[in-house]
Design a protein around this motif. Structure first.
Motif, PDB file in Angstrom:
ATOM      1  N   TYR A   6       0.871  -1.183   0.000  1.00  0.00           N
ATOM      2  CA  TYR A   6       0.000   0.000   0.000  1.00  0.00           C
ATOM      3  C   TYR A   6       0.895   1.216   0.000  1.00  0.00           C
ATOM      4  CZ  TYR A   6      -3.046   3.716   1.850  1.00  0.00           C
ATOM      5  OH  TYR A   6      -3.715   4.904   2.037  1.00  0.00           O
ATOM      6  N   ASN A   7       0.598   2.181  -0.858  1.00  0.00           N
ATOM      7  CA  ASN A   7       1.381   3.411  -0.987  1.00  0.00           C
ATOM      8  C   ASN A   7       0.771   4.489  -0.076  1.00  0.00           C
ATOM      9  OD1 ASN A   7       2.012   5.655  -3.844  1.00  0.00           O
ATOM     10  ND2 ASN A   7       2.740   5.766  -1.758  1.00  0.00           N
ATOM     11  N   CYS A   8       1.277   4.569   1.161  1.00  0.00           N
ATOM     12  CA  CYS A   8       0.775   5.624   2.039  1.00  0.00           C
ATOM     13  C   CYS A   8       1.365   6.963   1.615  1.00  0.00           C
ATOM     14  CB  CYS A   8       1.080   5.322   3.504  1.00  0.00           C
ATOM     15  SG  CYS A   8       2.769   5.645   4.035  1.00  0.00           S
ATOM     16  N   ASP A   9       0.746   8.021   2.073  1.00  0.00           N
ATOM     17  CA  ASP A   9       1.207   9.355   1.707  1.00  0.00           C
ATOM     18  C   ASP A   9       2.427   9.743   2.539  1.00  0.00           C
ATOM     19  OD1 ASP A   9       1.121  11.722   0.232  1.00  0.00           O
ATOM     20  OD2 ASP A   9      -0.075  12.747   1.758  1.00  0.00           O
ATOM     21  N   LYS A  10       3.118  10.775   2.098  1.00  0.00           N
ATOM     22  CA  LYS A  10       4.223  11.358   2.862  1.00  0.00           C
ATOM     23  C   LYS A  10       3.766  11.678   4.286  1.00  0.00           C
ATOM     24  CE  LYS A  10       2.730  15.611   0.799  1.00  0.00           C
ATOM     25  NZ  LYS A  10       1.516  14.902   0.308  1.00  0.00           N
ATOM     26  N   TYR A  11       4.660  11.487   5.246  1.00  0.00           N
ATOM     27  CA  TYR A  11       4.429  11.771   6.663  1.00  0.00           C
ATOM     28  C   TYR A  11       3.418  10.828   7.316  1.00  0.00           C
ATOM     29  CZ  TYR A  11       6.723  16.186   5.428  1.00  0.00           C
ATOM     30  OH  TYR A  11       7.612  17.133   4.951  1.00  0.00           O
ATOM     31  N   GLN A  12       2.917   9.836   6.599  1.00  0.00           N
ATOM     32  CA  GLN A  12       1.874   8.959   7.147  1.00  0.00           C
ATOM     33  C   GLN A  12       2.384   7.551   7.475  1.00  0.00           C
ATOM     34  OE1 GLN A  12      -1.048  10.498   7.787  1.00  0.00           O
ATOM     35  NE2 GLN A  12      -0.085  12.291   6.860  1.00  0.00           N
ATOM     36  N   GLU A  13       3.659   7.304   7.281  1.00  0.00           N
ATOM     37  CA  GLU A  13       4.170   5.946   7.468  1.00  0.00           C
ATOM     38  C   GLU A  13       3.867   5.401   8.863  1.00  0.00           C
ATOM     39  OE1 GLU A  13       6.881   8.050   4.469  1.00  0.00           O
ATOM     40  OE2 GLU A  13       6.032   8.549   6.442  1.00  0.00           O
ATOM     41  N   ASP A  14       3.934   6.263   9.878  1.00  0.00           N
ATOM     42  CA  ASP A  14       3.706   5.801  11.241  1.00  0.00           C
ATOM     43  C   ASP A  14       2.247   5.901  11.666  1.00  0.00           C
ATOM     44  OD1 ASP A  14       3.954   8.540  11.067  1.00  0.00           O
ATOM     45  OD2 ASP A  14       5.461   8.742  12.635  1.00  0.00           O
ATOM     46  N   ASN A  15       1.350   6.232  10.753  1.00  0.00           N
ATOM     47  CA  ASN A  15      -0.078   6.273  11.063  1.00  0.00           C
ATOM     48  C   ASN A  15      -0.834   5.038  10.582  1.00  0.00           C
ATOM     49  OD1 ASN A  15       0.004   8.741  12.353  1.00  0.00           O
ATOM     50  ND2 ASN A  15      -0.386   9.901  10.484  1.00  0.00           N
ATOM     51  N   VAL A  16      -0.219   4.250   9.725  1.00  0.00           N
ATOM     52  CA  VAL A  16      -0.853   3.023   9.222  1.00  0.00           C
ATOM     53  C   VAL A  16      -0.597   1.907  10.231  1.00  0.00           C
ATOM     54  CG1 VAL A  16      -0.894   1.319   7.367  1.00  0.00           C
ATOM     55  CG2 VAL A  16      -0.600   3.745   6.827  1.00  0.00           C
ATOM     56  N   THR A  17      -1.681   1.297  10.726  1.00  0.00           N
ATOM     57  CA  THR A  17      -1.551   0.274  11.776  1.00  0.00           C
ATOM     58  C   THR A  17      -1.650  -1.146  11.238  1.00  0.00           C
ATOM     59  OG1 THR A  17      -3.935   0.304  12.221  1.00  0.00           O
ATOM     60  CG2 THR A  17      -2.553   1.851  13.477  1.00  0.00           C
TER      61      THR A  17
END
Length: 324
Positions: free
Chosen positions: A175-186
């Motif tokens: 899954y390609n998360c957005d910039k700055y969101q890597e630590d928000n995906v659980t």
């Protein structure tokens, strides 16, 4: 299936292509030039389906402007002919111009209001359709979503989607998360690879890599940047995600961004590569490259930087060949 211990020297191809613009001589030449110019060994074949607004719950992926299944099969075959590994990347966008990150609904289903459950039902059908194509055509990787920031919190629904995709696709999932969101995906644990969009300011790469490294170590998953790039215009290296920034064309600005990004990532052995943004199916004439201020690197100085870096990562030094 897991990502092998290889470097992904990738470029994203085809995005913003609409129905009827692939599977022709111009598109064929474009992909050939992408391979020759950048020395890529992977490509993300990217295309979009368009829902009406951020609160629409129907994704009409079988309709215009989405490229046809035949065009997608053509692009995958062409990439394979060029000895490129393929990540198939279907993306949802909004027809009213709202960025896909803002697709959002109430956390609890409310009668007479659009619902997450309705949207995920349509989104699942959309993604499964292309997961089947990815399996049929031998794509090595499949990306289940791109920068859907407001949906990232819906872990249960994403996990259910991943379970369904694995029933029809046997390759690598990300899954390609957005910039700055890597630590928000659980829910990274449900996927094979962590990927994100690397549109970080020129001066901020080290700090952001420190933050992302903690996520990668926590989940013990391979990582690469599914998107990364910078427009070739003055000021863009400081805000590479802003495609609307006003500024004069500057090939050097784009080149500076790539130099710093590669330099910063070189010291992080967990960064396994990039799918650089981006390379359209229909290129501008090379003589107009100095006036082009978009992300594409064709005919610009950044292309030389990219090619040299990718070759340094993907072409084995004969002295290092264990068979010699």
């Amino acid at each position: 299936m897991v990502l092998q211990n290889e470097y992904i020297g990738g470029v994203t191809w085809g995005f913003m292509g609409v129905r009827g613009t692939w599977a022709n001589a111009d598109a064929e030449t474009s992909m050939e030039l992408m391979k020759a110019t950048t020395a890529a060994n992977w490509t993300a074949i990217a295309f979009s389906a368009v829902q009406a607004t951020p609160q629409s719950t129907v994704i009409p992926y079988r309709e215009n402007p989405t490229v046809t299944d035949e065009e997608i099969h053509w692009a995958i075959r062409k990439a394979k002919q060029l000895d490129l590994k393929v990540c198939l990347k279907p993306i949802v966008n909004c027809a009213d111009g709202t960025w896909r990150a803002h697709i959002n609904f109430f956390d609890k289903d409310v009668p007479c209001e659009p619902k997450w459950s309705d949207w995920f039902r349509s989104y699942t059908a959309f993604i499964l359709h292309y997961a089947v194509i990815a399996e049929q055509s031998g794509c090595e990787m499949f990306c289940i979503g791109c920068e859907l920031v407001m949906s990232d919190r819906r872990a249960e629904q994403w996990r259910a989607l991943i379970d369904e995709v694995r029933k029809v696709y046997s390759g690598i999932l990300t899954y390609n998360c957005d910039k700055y969101q890597e630590d928000n995906v659980t829910w990274w644990d449900a996927l094979d690879v962590i990927t994100s969009s690397g549109y970080y300011p020129l001066q901020d790469w080290e700090a952001q890599l420190d933050r992302i490294e903690a996520v990668v170590k926590q989940h013990n998953k391979p990582f690469f940047f599914m998107e990364a790039g910078c427009p070739s215009r003055i000021g863009s290296a400081a805000v590479p995600n802003d495609w609307t920034l006003k500024g004069d064309p500057s090939s050097r600005e784009q080149e500076r961004f790539y130099e710093e990004m590669f330099r910063s990532c070189e010291g992080r052995d967990w960064v396994q590569g990039f799918m650089l943004w981006d390379w359209p199916a229909h290129l501008y004439p090379i003589e107009s490259a100095p006036e082009n201020d978009d992300y594409c690197m064709y005919g610009k100085s950044a292309a030389v930087t990219i090619r040299q870096y990718y070759q340094s990562k993907t072409i084995m030094n004969p002295k290092e060949n264990p068979n010699e």
